[in-house]
Design a protein around this motif. Structure first.
Motif, PDB file in Angstrom:
ATOM      1  N   GLN A 109      46.937  24.414  30.641  1.00  0.00           N
ATOM      2  CA  GLN A 109      47.646  25.672  30.421  1.00  0.00           C
ATOM      3  C   GLN A 109      47.701  26.530  31.677  1.00  0.00           C
ATOM      4  OE1 GLN A 109      44.487  25.311  29.708  1.00  0.00           O
ATOM      5  NE2 GLN A 109      43.504  27.184  30.420  1.00  0.00           N
ATOM      6  N   GLY A 110      46.857  26.238  32.650  1.00  0.00           N
ATOM      7  CA  GLY A 110      46.821  27.017  33.879  1.00  0.00           C
ATOM      8  C   GLY A 110      46.139  28.358  33.683  1.00  0.00           C
ATOM      9  N   THR A 111      45.953  29.059  34.790  1.00  0.00           N
ATOM     10  CA  THR A 111      45.376  30.402  34.753  1.00  0.00           C
ATOM     11  C   THR A 111      46.171  31.287  35.711  1.00  0.00           C
ATOM     12  OG1 THR A 111      43.313  31.675  34.894  1.00  0.00           O
ATOM     13  CG2 THR A 111      43.592  29.914  36.505  1.00  0.00           C
ATOM     14  N   GLN A 112      46.542  32.462  35.227  1.00  0.00           N
ATOM     15  CA  GLN A 112      47.416  33.355  35.988  1.00  0.00           C
ATOM     16  C   GLN A 112      46.598  34.162  36.994  1.00  0.00           C
ATOM     17  OE1 GLN A 112      50.959  34.021  35.747  1.00  0.00           O
ATOM     18  NE2 GLN A 112      50.504  35.196  37.610  1.00  0.00           N
ATOM     19  N   VAL A 113      47.078  34.165  38.231  1.00  0.00           N
ATOM     20  CA  VAL A 113      46.517  35.017  39.281  1.00  0.00           C
ATOM     21  C   VAL A 113      47.614  35.960  39.728  1.00  0.00           C
ATOM     22  CG1 VAL A 113      45.628  35.088  41.634  1.00  0.00           C
ATOM     23  CG2 VAL A 113      44.849  33.312  40.046  1.00  0.00           C
ATOM     24  N   THR A 114      47.326  37.233  39.667  1.00  0.00           N
ATOM     25  CA  THR A 114      48.283  38.245  40.100  1.00  0.00           C
ATOM     26  C   THR A 114      47.625  39.124  41.147  1.00  0.00           C
ATOM     27  OG1 THR A 114      49.342  38.266  37.928  1.00  0.00           O
ATOM     28  CG2 THR A 114      49.801  40.129  39.392  1.00  0.00           C
ATOM     29  N   VAL A 115      48.239  39.148  42.325  1.00  0.00           N
ATOM     30  CA  VAL A 115      47.748  40.001  43.406  1.00  0.00           C
ATOM     31  C   VAL A 115      48.717  41.170  43.535  1.00  0.00           C
ATOM     32  CG1 VAL A 115      47.047  40.141  45.813  1.00  0.00           C
ATOM     33  CG2 VAL A 115      46.799  37.981  44.553  1.00  0.00           C
ATOM     34  N   SER A 116      48.205  42.330  43.233  1.00  0.00           N
ATOM     35  CA  SER A 116      49.070  43.504  43.208  1.00  0.00           C
ATOM     36  C   SER A 116      48.259  44.749  43.509  1.00  0.00           C
ATOM     37  CB  SER A 116      49.731  43.631  41.834  1.00  0.00           C
ATOM     38  OG  SER A 116      50.491  44.823  41.754  1.00  0.00           O
TER      39      SER A 116
END
Length: 117
Positions: A109-116
């Protein structure tokens, strides 16, 4: 039965760190080079790093010096330590067994990485 279960993603500011984990089935993990891929919005999935059963590592140029891949054979888990994160690191991160930089199995399913900021 899921072959790969990724975790550890999240929202982080530029310059921050995250550690991703991927638990893999023993039958796959034990004999495989393991890798982390990422898919950024609107882009193709790319290999960011891999580690052989003997511990040899490969990194994409874009993450060299910032990311570290490791594996725990007893736990059949591969990790990705990500430091000095940049906006361009945003994406969904997946693990898989790797041969010649290509994935071998169906994706988790993956894992979300958000750099913000």
């Amino acid at each position: 039965q899921e072959q790969f279960v990724e975790s550890g993603g999240g929202l982080v500011q530029p310059g921050g760190s995250l550690r991703l984990s991927c638990a893999a089935s023993r039958s796959i993990f034990t004999f495989s080079t393991m890798g982390w891929y990422r898919q950024a919005p609107g882009k193709q999935r790319e290999l960011v790093g891999s580690i052989t059963t003997g511990g040899a590592r490969y990194y994409a140029d874009s993450v060299k010096g910032r990311f570290t891949i490791s594996r725990d054979n007893a736990k059949t888990t591969v990790y990705l330590q990500m430091n000095s994160l940049e906006f361009e690191d945003t994406g969904v991160y997946y693990c898989n067994a790797v041969v010649r930089r290509s994935p071998l199995y169906n994706w988790g399913q993956g894992t979300q990485v958000t750099v913000s900021s």
